[in-house]
Design a protein around this motif. Sequence first.
Motif, PDB file in Angstrom:
ATOM      1  N   ASP A  63       0.817  -1.209   0.000  1.00  0.00           N
ATOM      2  CA  ASP A  63       0.000   0.000   0.000  1.00  0.00           C
ATOM      3  C   ASP A  63       0.852   1.261   0.000  1.00  0.00           C
ATOM      4  OD1 ASP A  63      -2.414  -1.512   0.107  1.00  0.00           O
ATOM      5  OD2 ASP A  63      -2.164  -1.736   2.273  1.00  0.00           O
ATOM      6  N   SER A  64       1.916   1.262   0.807  1.00  0.00           N
ATOM      7  CA  SER A  64       2.770   2.449   0.864  1.00  0.00           C
ATOM      8  C   SER A  64       4.108   2.125   1.500  1.00  0.00           C
ATOM      9  CB  SER A  64       2.088   3.574   1.662  1.00  0.00           C
ATOM     10  OG  SER A  64       1.989   3.221   3.027  1.00  0.00           O
ATOM     11  N   VAL A  65       5.071   2.982   1.193  1.00  0.00           N
ATOM     12  CA  VAL A  65       6.390   2.930   1.815  1.00  0.00           C
ATOM     13  C   VAL A  65       6.703   4.343   2.285  1.00  0.00           C
ATOM     14  CG1 VAL A  65       8.856   2.552   1.448  1.00  0.00           C
ATOM     15  CG2 VAL A  65       7.187   1.065   0.317  1.00  0.00           C
ATOM     16  N   SER A  66       7.153   4.451   3.508  1.00  0.00           N
ATOM     17  CA  SER A  66       7.557   5.754   4.028  1.00  0.00           C
ATOM     18  C   SER A  66       8.879   5.603   4.768  1.00  0.00           C
ATOM     19  CB  SER A  66       6.473   6.327   4.948  1.00  0.00           C
ATOM     20  OG  SER A  66       6.236   5.459   6.039  1.00  0.00           O
ATOM     21  N   ARG A  67       9.498   6.738   4.960  1.00  0.00           N
ATOM     22  CA  ARG A  67      10.801   6.749   5.625  1.00  0.00           C
ATOM     23  C   ARG A  67      10.774   7.810   6.716  1.00  0.00           C
ATOM     24  NH1 ARG A  67      16.845   6.905   3.166  1.00  0.00           N
ATOM     25  NH2 ARG A  67      17.762   8.079   4.866  1.00  0.00           N
ATOM     26  N   ALA A  68      11.080   7.388   7.935  1.00  0.00           N
ATOM     27  CA  ALA A  68      11.188   8.300   9.068  1.00  0.00           C
ATOM     28  C   ALA A  68      12.308   7.744   9.939  1.00  0.00           C
ATOM     29  CB  ALA A  68       9.881   8.386   9.846  1.00  0.00           C
ATOM     30  N   GLU A  69      13.379   8.516  10.049  1.00  0.00           N
ATOM     31  CA  GLU A  69      14.556   8.048  10.790  1.00  0.00           C
ATOM     32  C   GLU A  69      14.140   7.357  12.081  1.00  0.00           C
ATOM     33  OE1 GLU A  69      17.755   8.107   9.930  1.00  0.00           O
ATOM     34  OE2 GLU A  69      17.496   9.218   8.083  1.00  0.00           O
ATOM     35  N   PRO A  70      14.673   6.215  12.364  1.00  0.00           N
ATOM     36  CA  PRO A  70      15.701   5.469  11.658  1.00  0.00           C
ATOM     37  C   PRO A  70      15.142   4.300  10.817  1.00  0.00           C
ATOM     38  CG  PRO A  70      15.570   4.633  13.888  1.00  0.00           C
ATOM     39  CD  PRO A  70      14.501   5.704  13.741  1.00  0.00           C
ATOM     40  N   PHE A  71      13.862   4.393  10.406  1.00  0.00           N
ATOM     41  CA  PHE A  71      13.240   3.252   9.747  1.00  0.00           C
ATOM     42  C   PHE A  71      12.567   3.608   8.421  1.00  0.00           C
ATOM     43  CE2 PHE A  71      12.857   2.236  14.317  1.00  0.00           C
ATOM     44  CZ  PHE A  71      13.575   1.053  14.340  1.00  0.00           C
ATOM     45  N   TYR A  72      12.449   2.578   7.580  1.00  0.00           N
ATOM     46  CA  TYR A  72      11.479   2.557   6.489  1.00  0.00           C
ATOM     47  C   TYR A  72      10.273   1.811   7.040  1.00  0.00           C
ATOM     48  CZ  TYR A  72      14.752   3.777   2.719  1.00  0.00           C
ATOM     49  OH  TYR A  72      15.634   4.413   1.895  1.00  0.00           O
ATOM     50  N   PHE A  73       9.086   2.233   6.630  1.00  0.00           N
ATOM     51  CA  PHE A  73       7.856   1.551   7.016  1.00  0.00           C
ATOM     52  C   PHE A  73       7.151   1.091   5.755  1.00  0.00           C
ATOM     53  CE2 PHE A  73       8.849   4.467  10.410  1.00  0.00           C
ATOM     54  CZ  PHE A  73       8.669   3.684  11.538  1.00  0.00           C
ATOM     55  N   VAL A  74       6.798  -0.177   5.728  1.00  0.00           N
ATOM     56  CA  VAL A  74       6.067  -0.742   4.602  1.00  0.00           C
ATOM     57  C   VAL A  74       4.673  -1.089   5.116  1.00  0.00           C
ATOM     58  CG1 VAL A  74       5.931  -2.613   2.911  1.00  0.00           C
ATOM     59  CG2 VAL A  74       8.165  -1.691   3.589  1.00  0.00           C
ATOM     60  N   GLU A  75       3.679  -0.458   4.518  1.00  0.00           N
ATOM     61  CA  GLU A  75       2.299  -0.778   4.853  1.00  0.00           C
ATOM     62  C   GLU A  75       1.756  -1.644   3.728  1.00  0.00           C
ATOM     63  OE1 GLU A  75      -1.649   1.802   5.607  1.00  0.00           O
ATOM     64  OE2 GLU A  75       0.109   2.375   6.801  1.00  0.00           O
ATOM     65  N   TYR A  76       1.113  -2.729   4.089  1.00  0.00           N
ATOM     66  CA  TYR A  76       0.639  -3.678   3.089  1.00  0.00           C
ATOM     67  C   TYR A  76      -0.671  -4.313   3.538  1.00  0.00           C
ATOM     68  CZ  TYR A  76       2.850  -7.107   6.216  1.00  0.00           C
ATOM     69  OH  TYR A  76       3.210  -7.848   7.304  1.00  0.00           O
ATOM     70  N   THR A  77      -1.356  -4.897   2.560  1.00  0.00           N
ATOM     71  CA  THR A  77      -2.598  -5.607   2.832  1.00  0.00           C
ATOM     72  C   THR A  77      -2.360  -7.089   2.601  1.00  0.00           C
ATOM     73  OG1 THR A  77      -3.889  -3.697   2.118  1.00  0.00           O
ATOM     74  CG2 THR A  77      -5.040  -5.816   2.211  1.00  0.00           C
ATOM     75  N   MET A  78      -2.796  -7.871   3.567  1.00  0.00           N
ATOM     76  CA  MET A  78      -2.692  -9.330   3.485  1.00  0.00           C
ATOM     77  C   MET A  78      -3.936  -9.902   4.151  1.00  0.00           C
ATOM     78  SD  MET A  78       0.499 -11.700   4.611  1.00  0.00           S
ATOM     79  CE  MET A  78       0.123 -12.348   6.215  1.00  0.00           C
ATOM     80  N   ASP A  79      -4.631 -10.772   3.434  1.00  0.00           N
ATOM     81  CA  ASP A  79      -5.866 -11.362   3.961  1.00  0.00           C
ATOM     82  C   ASP A  79      -6.864 -10.281   4.373  1.00  0.00           C
ATOM     83  OD1 ASP A  79      -4.772 -13.927   3.611  1.00  0.00           O
ATOM     84  OD2 ASP A  79      -3.884 -13.889   5.619  1.00  0.00           O
ATOM     85  N   GLU A  80      -6.970  -9.255   3.539  1.00  0.00           N
ATOM     86  CA  GLU A  80      -7.904  -8.140   3.756  1.00  0.00           C
ATOM     87  C   GLU A  80      -7.625  -7.362   5.041  1.00  0.00           C
ATOM     88  OE1 GLU A  80     -11.966  -9.300   3.178  1.00  0.00           O
ATOM     89  OE2 GLU A  80     -11.463 -10.501   1.426  1.00  0.00           O
ATOM     90  N   GLU A  81      -6.419  -7.508   5.574  1.00  0.00           N
ATOM     91  CA  GLU A  81      -6.027  -6.788   6.775  1.00  0.00           C
ATOM     92  C   GLU A  81      -4.807  -5.925   6.465  1.00  0.00           C
ATOM     93  OE1 GLU A  81      -4.332  -7.831  11.244  1.00  0.00           O
ATOM     94  OE2 GLU A  81      -5.385  -9.375  10.122  1.00  0.00           O
ATOM     95  N   THR A  82      -4.828  -4.672   6.891  1.00  0.00           N
ATOM     96  CA  THR A  82      -3.701  -3.779   6.695  1.00  0.00           C
ATOM     97  C   THR A  82      -2.683  -4.017   7.806  1.00  0.00           C
ATOM     98  OG1 THR A  82      -5.071  -2.123   5.629  1.00  0.00           O
ATOM     99  CG2 THR A  82      -2.982  -1.363   6.520  1.00  0.00           C
ATOM    100  N   LYS A  83      -1.432  -4.171   7.387  1.00  0.00           N
ATOM    101  CA  LYS A  83      -0.348  -4.411   8.338  1.00  0.00           C
ATOM    102  C   LYS A  83       0.798  -3.457   8.024  1.00  0.00           C
ATOM    103  CE  LYS A  83      -1.610  -9.211   8.844  1.00  0.00           C
ATOM    104  NZ  LYS A  83      -1.143 -10.538   9.175  1.00  0.00           N
TER     105      LYS A  83
END
Length: 94
Positions: free
Chosen positions: A47-67
Amino acid sequence: MKSLQDALYNWLTIKVVCDARPDDTAARETELFFMQLLQDDHQVIIDSVSRAEPFYFVEYTMDEETKKQRFPIELIDIMLDQIQLEPEKYKNIE
């Protein structure tokens, strides 16, 4: 690739390279390979990728659930850093 975390890590690492090197056809093909693997093996839609020190965050959908999963920037950027240190070794070949 059995581990979802490994698949996300590999995809994100090459995505960062693709974003920095949009004309790199090998990187683009590899990114598409890992994206397909995420979809086929893990039923994951990014769904999205963002960057905020000190991490990248990957938001994704799996089994109709956002993680959301986080990855240290230092680990994800290692491939791009290597390419930038020795660009002569990573020329784009079409």
